[in-house]
Design an enzyme around this catalytic site. Structure first.
Site, PDB file in Angstrom:
ATOM      1  N   LYS A 124      17.310  40.075 -57.719  1.00  0.00           N
ATOM      2  CA  LYS A 124      18.509  39.481 -58.642  1.00  0.00           C
ATOM      3  C   LYS A 124      19.242  40.940 -59.272  1.00  0.00           C
ATOM      4  O   LYS A 124      18.451  41.818 -59.295  1.00  0.00           O
ATOM      5  CB  LYS A 124      17.926  38.665 -59.653  1.00  0.00           C
ATOM      6  CG  LYS A 124      18.976  37.885 -60.265  1.00  0.00           C
ATOM      7  CD  LYS A 124      19.124  36.858 -59.702  1.00  0.00           C
ATOM      8  CE  LYS A 124      20.420  35.858 -59.910  1.00  0.00           C
ATOM      9  NZ  LYS A 124      20.373  34.637 -59.157  1.00  0.00           N
ATOM     10  N   GLY A 163      26.117  35.633 -54.661  1.00  0.00           N
ATOM     11  CA  GLY A 163      26.891  35.367 -55.857  1.00  0.00           C
ATOM     12  C   GLY A 163      25.901  34.670 -56.821  1.00  0.00           C
ATOM     13  O   GLY A 163      24.771  34.358 -56.729  1.00  0.00           O
ATOM     14  N   ASP A 164      26.416  34.518 -58.087  1.00  0.00           N
ATOM     15  CA  ASP A 164      25.709  33.870 -59.155  1.00  0.00           C
ATOM     16  C   ASP A 164      27.001  33.832 -60.287  1.00  0.00           C
ATOM     17  O   ASP A 164      27.882  33.545 -59.774  1.00  0.00           O
ATOM     18  CB  ASP A 164      24.469  34.615 -59.791  1.00  0.00           C
ATOM     19  CG  ASP A 164      23.485  33.842 -60.493  1.00  0.00           C
ATOM     20  OD1 ASP A 164      22.734  33.166 -59.968  1.00  0.00           O
ATOM     21  OD2 ASP A 164      23.825  33.731 -62.136  1.00  0.00           O
ATOM     22  N   ASN A 238      30.717  26.686 -60.049  1.00  0.00           N
ATOM     23  CA  ASN A 238      30.496  26.381 -58.584  1.00  0.00           C
ATOM     24  C   ASN A 238      29.197  25.084 -58.295  1.00  0.00           C
ATOM     25  O   ASN A 238      29.341  24.485 -57.631  1.00  0.00           O
ATOM     26  CB  ASN A 238      29.773  27.920 -57.987  1.00  0.00           C
ATOM     27  CG  ASN A 238      29.300  27.514 -56.459  1.00  0.00           C
ATOM     28  OD1 ASN A 238      28.050  26.931 -56.168  1.00  0.00           O
ATOM     29  ND2 ASN A 238      30.153  27.480 -55.511  1.00  0.00           N
TER      30      ASN A 238
HETATM   31  P1  NDP Z   1      29.742  29.862 -62.247  1.00  0.00           P
HETATM   32  O1  NDP Z   1      30.153  31.210 -62.848  1.00  0.00           O
HETATM   33  O2  NDP Z   1      30.491  29.103 -61.175  1.00  0.00           O
HETATM   34  O3  NDP Z   1      30.015  28.606 -63.477  1.00  0.00           O
HETATM   35  C1  NDP Z   1      29.323  28.841 -64.696  1.00  0.00           C
HETATM   36  C2  NDP Z   1      29.685  27.693 -65.522  1.00  0.00           C
HETATM   37  O4  NDP Z   1      28.881  27.551 -66.643  1.00  0.00           O
HETATM   38  C3  NDP Z   1      30.918  27.841 -66.037  1.00  0.00           C
HETATM   39  O5  NDP Z   1      31.470  26.619 -66.189  1.00  0.00           O
HETATM   40  C4  NDP Z   1      30.596  28.612 -67.331  1.00  0.00           C
HETATM   41  O6  NDP Z   1      31.561  28.536 -68.397  1.00  0.00           O
HETATM   42  C5  NDP Z   1      29.328  28.022 -67.556  1.00  0.00           C
HETATM   43  N1  NDP Z   1      28.615  29.022 -68.526  1.00  0.00           N
HETATM   44  C6  NDP Z   1      28.038  30.059 -68.118  1.00  0.00           C
HETATM   45  N2  NDP Z   1      27.462  30.789 -69.055  1.00  0.00           N
HETATM   46  C7  NDP Z   1      27.425  30.045 -70.181  1.00  0.00           C
HETATM   47  C8  NDP Z   1      27.095  30.302 -71.559  1.00  0.00           C
HETATM   48  N3  NDP Z   1      26.421  31.200 -71.890  1.00  0.00           N
HETATM   49  N4  NDP Z   1      27.269  29.064 -72.429  1.00  0.00           N
HETATM   50  C9  NDP Z   1      28.033  27.955 -71.953  1.00  0.00           C
HETATM   51  N5  NDP Z   1      28.525  27.957 -70.603  1.00  0.00           N
HETATM   52  C10 NDP Z   1      28.203  28.975 -69.787  1.00  0.00           C
HETATM   53  O7  NDP Z   1      28.333  30.062 -62.081  1.00  0.00           O
HETATM   54  P2  NDP Z   1      27.294  29.018 -60.963  1.00  0.00           P
HETATM   55  O8  NDP Z   1      27.803  27.593 -60.914  1.00  0.00           O
HETATM   56  O9  NDP Z   1      27.266  29.850 -59.775  1.00  0.00           O
HETATM   57  O10 NDP Z   1      25.944  29.261 -61.738  1.00  0.00           O
HETATM   58  C11 NDP Z   1      25.712  28.279 -62.719  1.00  0.00           C
HETATM   59  C12 NDP Z   1      23.949  28.305 -62.679  1.00  0.00           C
HETATM   60  O11 NDP Z   1      23.571  27.835 -61.423  1.00  0.00           O
HETATM   61  C13 NDP Z   1      23.400  29.498 -63.207  1.00  0.00           C
HETATM   62  O12 NDP Z   1      22.291  29.525 -63.855  1.00  0.00           O
HETATM   63  C14 NDP Z   1      22.863  30.105 -61.847  1.00  0.00           C
HETATM   64  O13 NDP Z   1      21.945  31.150 -61.949  1.00  0.00           O
HETATM   65  C15 NDP Z   1      22.468  28.991 -61.169  1.00  0.00           C
HETATM   66  N6  NDP Z   1      22.492  29.203 -59.733  1.00  0.00           N
HETATM   67  C16 NDP Z   1      23.650  29.444 -58.819  1.00  0.00           C
HETATM   68  C17 NDP Z   1      23.550  29.354 -57.728  1.00  0.00           C
HETATM   69  C18 NDP Z   1      24.735  29.640 -56.874  1.00  0.00           C
HETATM   70  O14 NDP Z   1      24.639  29.600 -55.401  1.00  0.00           O
HETATM   71  N7  NDP Z   1      26.019  30.104 -57.407  1.00  0.00           N
HETATM   72  C19 NDP Z   1      22.135  29.239 -56.741  1.00  0.00           C
HETATM   73  C20 NDP Z   1      21.035  28.625 -57.601  1.00  0.00           C
HETATM   74  C21 NDP Z   1      21.249  28.713 -59.236  1.00  0.00           C
HETATM   75  P3  NDP Z   1      32.921  29.228 -68.376  1.00  0.00           P
HETATM   76  O15 NDP Z   1      33.765  28.923 -67.459  1.00  0.00           O
HETATM   77  O16 NDP Z   1      33.636  28.825 -69.847  1.00  0.00           O
HETATM   78  O17 NDP Z   1      32.450  30.605 -68.518  1.00  0.00           O
HETATM   79  O1  2IT Z   2      19.975  31.529 -58.095  1.00  0.00           O
HETATM   80  C1  2IT Z   2      20.311  31.658 -56.777  1.00  0.00           C
HETATM   81  O2  2IT Z   2      19.408  31.086 -56.097  1.00  0.00           O
HETATM   82  C2  2IT Z   2      21.385  32.199 -56.513  1.00  0.00           C
HETATM   83  N1  2IT Z   2      22.173  32.739 -57.498  1.00  0.00           N
HETATM   84  C3  2IT Z   2      21.806  32.247 -55.055  1.00  0.00           C
HETATM   85  C4  2IT Z   2      20.850  33.360 -54.445  1.00  0.00           C
HETATM   86  C5  2IT Z   2      21.313  33.682 -52.843  1.00  0.00           C
HETATM   87  O3  2IT Z   2      20.813  34.594 -52.433  1.00  0.00           O
HETATM   88  O4  2IT Z   2      22.305  32.877 -52.560  1.00  0.00           O
END
Ligand code: NDP
Ligand code: 2IT
Length: 448
Positions: A124, A163-164, A238
């Site tokens: 990560k 991404g994340d 996302n």
């Molecule tokens: P994005 O940046 O696309 O979206 C994050 C969302 O969560 C936004 O709506 C954001 O609000 C909100 N958010 C983030 N931090 C906070 C906080 N501290 N307090 C309140 N709201 C918050 O991220 P993802 O959708 O990619 O990721 C969301 C979660 O999913 C994370 O835990 C990530 O690790 C996990 N994840 C992501 C994967 C991926 O493929 N993208 C894979 C597996 C897990 P705002 O817009 O106001 O900032």
């Molecule tokens: O938390 C997760 O699994 C991710 N943000 C995706 C990691 C990846 O390599 O696609």
């Protein structure tokens, strides 16, 4: 050294890393039945080895804002464990990023990636850079500057980021461009690339869709169906919006999304049209409250979505977004399934509360593994220099999520954790993931 001694060591050495300690303890508690059945893990100190990352790179990122002022951010890459394959895991850009957060995410990623059944290790990275309020060109300059440093530490068969939070297709493309510029290689060293220059179809949707496929398997195990169920989703990024979209397509009613500013509640349920509007709104960094003027519903400033009656919760924003009191709200509101779209969205106390009340609980490392699974499929498409169709990837994703579900449910049963129909997905997932990594470590001897 026993597992409990290993936890004491982690707590003593990393007292200032609470998120990391939380993630380690969850795995430690879950794997006890398996560990006890395999004394060789203890002999070769497998758990003790796994809680210490292979290495962590920490670097400075200098970049220039639109006013020509020099900005300095911190960047990291945690290469946690590569027993099963190249280090693999996302990059997070958010002001709350610390080494503790990236270590917890990297640690979780080891077992998540093992659960996919694909050859990927765990890593990560990220930065405390805050993308909010930055112009397009500032984001671009930051991504270039970040990769100018990161490229020293990654390569296609060694460490493959993605991404994340705060890092989506746009940021991945900028970073990939800098990597190509520096190395002149088109090997697809980062996943989540644009479709047409190496990206896999469905990577964007994969995490949210995968979480809902996992949920469908959980429901089927209880002879239930997603159709007609009411769902609370948190976040509007996302993972959240694609989870919501898939729930809606399968006939569920999603009544909330949220962001860092508050919660949007629509009793009539979101539709695909509304989700498309939300995606466009968030892509322009505009407020969710505008939705109310256009579609109705209510905006709850500074509030979270857990106060409403529902059957299912899919927390998909960030770590520790549900504490014990909020878990009590969920239970009181009739929620029977909690599916973690985000990584570690429940505190340890919240997890205890939902499990004690027999709420079926899918930990993130199982439920949100669809994203990294499709990333691994992107890596294999890049290796053979071909693309698979959307339908092919979708089918592979469904199969993988079913395998993860069935593996976790099977381990819960095998190790006596299933109680009168209640499946302990946390114990099961941690045991399956841990066993795959631990057995590789045993095979390697004491290297790794
Ligand atoms: P994005 O940046 O696309 O979206 C994050 C969302 O969560 C936004 O709506 C954001 O609000 C909100 N958010 C983030 N931090 C906070 C906080 N501290 N307090 C309140 N709201 C918050 O991220 P993802 O959708 O990619 O990721 C969301 C979660 O999913 C994370 O835990 C990530 O690790 C996990 N994840 C992501 C994967 C991926 O493929 N993208 C894979 C597996 C897990 P705002 O817009 O106001 O900032
Ligand atoms: O938390 C997760 O699994 C991710 N943000 C995706 C990691 C990846 O390599 O696609």
């Amino acid at each position: 050294m026993s597992i409990s001694q290993a936890i004491e060591t982690v707590e003593a050495n990393y007292a200032h890393q609470p998120e990391f300690i939380q993630a380690v303890k969850e795995v430690a508690i879950s794997i006890k039945p398996l560990y006890d059945a395999h004394p060789e893990y203890e002999t070769l100190k497998v758990f003790e080895r796994l809680v210490e990352p292979d290495r962590i790179f920490n670097f400075r990122v200098n970049w220039e804002n639109d006013k020509g002022e020099v900005q300095v951010n911190r960047g990291w890459r945690v290469q946690f464990n590569n027993a099963l394959g190249p280090y693999k895991g996302g990059l997070r850009f958010h002001p709350t990023v610390t080494e503790s957060v990236l270590k917890f995410l990297g640690f979780e990623q080891i077992f998540k990636n093992a659960l996919t059944g694909l050859p990927i290790g765990g890593g990560k990275g990220g930065s405390d850079f805050d993308p909010k309020g930055k112009s397009e060109s500032e984001i671009r300059r930051f991504c270039y500057a970040f990769m100018r440093e990161l490229h020293h530490y990654i390569s296609k068969d060694m460490d493959v980021p993605a991404g994340d939070i705060g890092v989506g297709g746009r940021e991945v493309s900028y970073m990939y461009a800098m990597y190509k510029n520096l190395t002149r290689e088109s090997t697809g060293v980062i996943t989540g690339k644009g479709v047409g220059f190496g990206g896999s179809l469905m990577r964007t949707e994969a995490t949210g869709y995968g979480a809902v496929y996992f949920l469908e398997n959980m429901l089927a195990a209880q002879d239930e169906d997603i159709k007609g169920k009411t769902v609370l989703v948190s976040g509007a990024g996302n993972v959240s919006l694609h989870a919501a979209e898939k729930c809606i397509a399968l006939g569920a009613k999603v009544i909330t999304v949220s962001d860092s500013r508050g919660t949007l509640h629509d009793t009539s349920g979101f539709t695909q049209e509304k989700i498309d509007w939300l995606k466009a709104q968030k892509a322009q960094n505009k407020p969710l409250v505008d939705y109310v003027d256009k579609f109705g519903g209510e905006w709850l400033d500074g509030k979270k979505p857990w106060q409403f009656k529902a059957d299912i919760a899919i927390p998909s924003a960030t770590q520790n977004e549900i504490n014990e009191d909020e878990a009590k709200q969920l239970v009181n509101n009739g929620v029977k399934y909690v599916v973690e779209g985000a990584n570690m969205p429940l505190t340890a106390e919240a997890i205890d509360h939902v499990r004690e009340h027999r709420v079926h609980y899918a930990p993130g490392k199982a439920a949100n593994a669809g994203g990294v699974a499709v990333s691994a499929l992107e890596m294999s498409q890049n290796s053979v220099r071909q693309y698979n169709t959307f339908e092919q990837v979708d089918q592979q994703l469904k199969n993988i999520m079913k395998d993860i579900h069935d593996g976790a449910a099977g381990a819960s049963e095998e190790y006596g954790q299933t109680d009168n129909g209640y499946i302990d997905y946390m114990a099961g997932a941690n045991m399956v993931g841990f066993k795959r990594v631990a057995d590789a470590l045993l095979a390697y001897g004491i290297l790794n």
